[in-house]
Design a protein around this motif. Structure first.
Motif, short mmCIF file in Angstrom:
data_model
loop_
_atom_site.label_atom_id
_atom_site.label_comp_id
_atom_site.label_asym_id
_atom_site.label_seq_id
_atom_site.Cartn_x
_atom_site.Cartn_y
_atom_site.Cartn_z
N PRO A 89 0.92 -1.19 0.03
CA PRO A 89 -0.10 0.01 0.22
C PRO A 89 0.86 1.53 -0.15
N GLY A 90 0.61 2.17 -0.93
CA GLY A 90 1.38 3.45 -1.10
C GLY A 90 2.78 3.29 -1.82
N GLY A 127 13.44 -2.26 9.41
CA GLY A 127 14.09 -3.65 9.44
C GLY A 127 14.79 -4.13 8.38
N ASP A 128 14.44 -5.05 7.79
CA ASP A 128 15.09 -5.85 6.61
C ASP A 128 14.22 -5.60 5.52
N THR A 129 13.74 -4.14 5.18
CA THR A 129 12.80 -4.05 4.24
C THR A 129 12.91 -2.52 4.00
N MET A 130 13.31 -2.35 2.53
CA MET A 130 13.45 -0.97 2.07
C MET A 130 11.89 -0.72 1.32
N ILE A 131 11.49 0.27 1.98
CA ILE A 131 10.20 0.93 1.53
C ILE A 131 10.38 2.18 0.69
N LEU A 132 9.97 2.07 -0.73
CA LEU A 132 9.82 3.11 -1.60
C LEU A 132 8.42 3.80 -1.74
#
Length: 170
Positions: free
Chosen positions: A51-52, A164-169
């Motif tokens: 989402p987003g 954490g272990d996630t990149m969010i774009l």
């Protein structure tokens, strides 16, 4: 130099600075996940819609990777928030039909100086992002172990965050 030192030194292009080149912004549009990428389970895992925005899971080596299509050819990229531009390995550039110009630009990073060839990618598709006429660079053969998605890609997003272990774009 040992293999792990070479890889570490080569990937430390995070501080890459492009000298003597002006880069324009690509014309990006958002569209559904490209069918050639969507069919591959690994590509879905690497770059997925949330989402987003888009999410990318950290790899076993602690870096973030995404598959993208460059001129219709699938290429594996390391996401490099410190790189000024998109940089293709010589091999990846050749597969995408690029790399017949001059190495007229230079980059300086932790791995030392690197000669680069300015190019334009006719089309770059990564997740729902589709960009045309994207400025990029091709690294001289054998000097870069993986292609890099730098700021000319990341500038398409309002924010880049690591949770954490996630990149969010987004």
């Amino acid at each position: 130099m040992g293999g792990s030192n070479f890889l570490f030194g080569s990937l430390m292009l995070a501080g890459i600075a492009i000298l003597g080149t002006q880069l324009g912004k690509p014309q990006a549009t958002v569209s559904p996940l490209h069918p050639a990428v969507a069919e591959k389970p690994e590509a879905k895992r690497m770059l997925r819609e949330v989402p987003g925005g888009l999410a990318i899971d950290r790899g076993a080596d602690r870096h973030f990777y995404a598959n993208a299509l460059v001129n219709g050819v699938e290429i594996r990229f390391m996401i490099d928030t410190g790189a000024s531009t998109i940089v293709l390995t010589g091999e990846d550039a050749r597969r995408a039909g690029l790399g017949t110009g001059e190495y007229s630009a230079r980059a300086i990073g932790a791995g030392g100086e690197l000669r680069l060839m300015p190019v334009r990618l006719a089309r770059l598709s990564a997740g729902p992002l589709v960009a045309e006429s994207v400025p990029a660079m091709v690294a001289e053969q054998g000097r870069l172990p993986v292609s890099l998605l730098g700021q000319t890609f990341l500038d398409q997003f309002e924010s880049v965050a690591i949770e954490g272990d996630t990149m969010i774009l987004r």
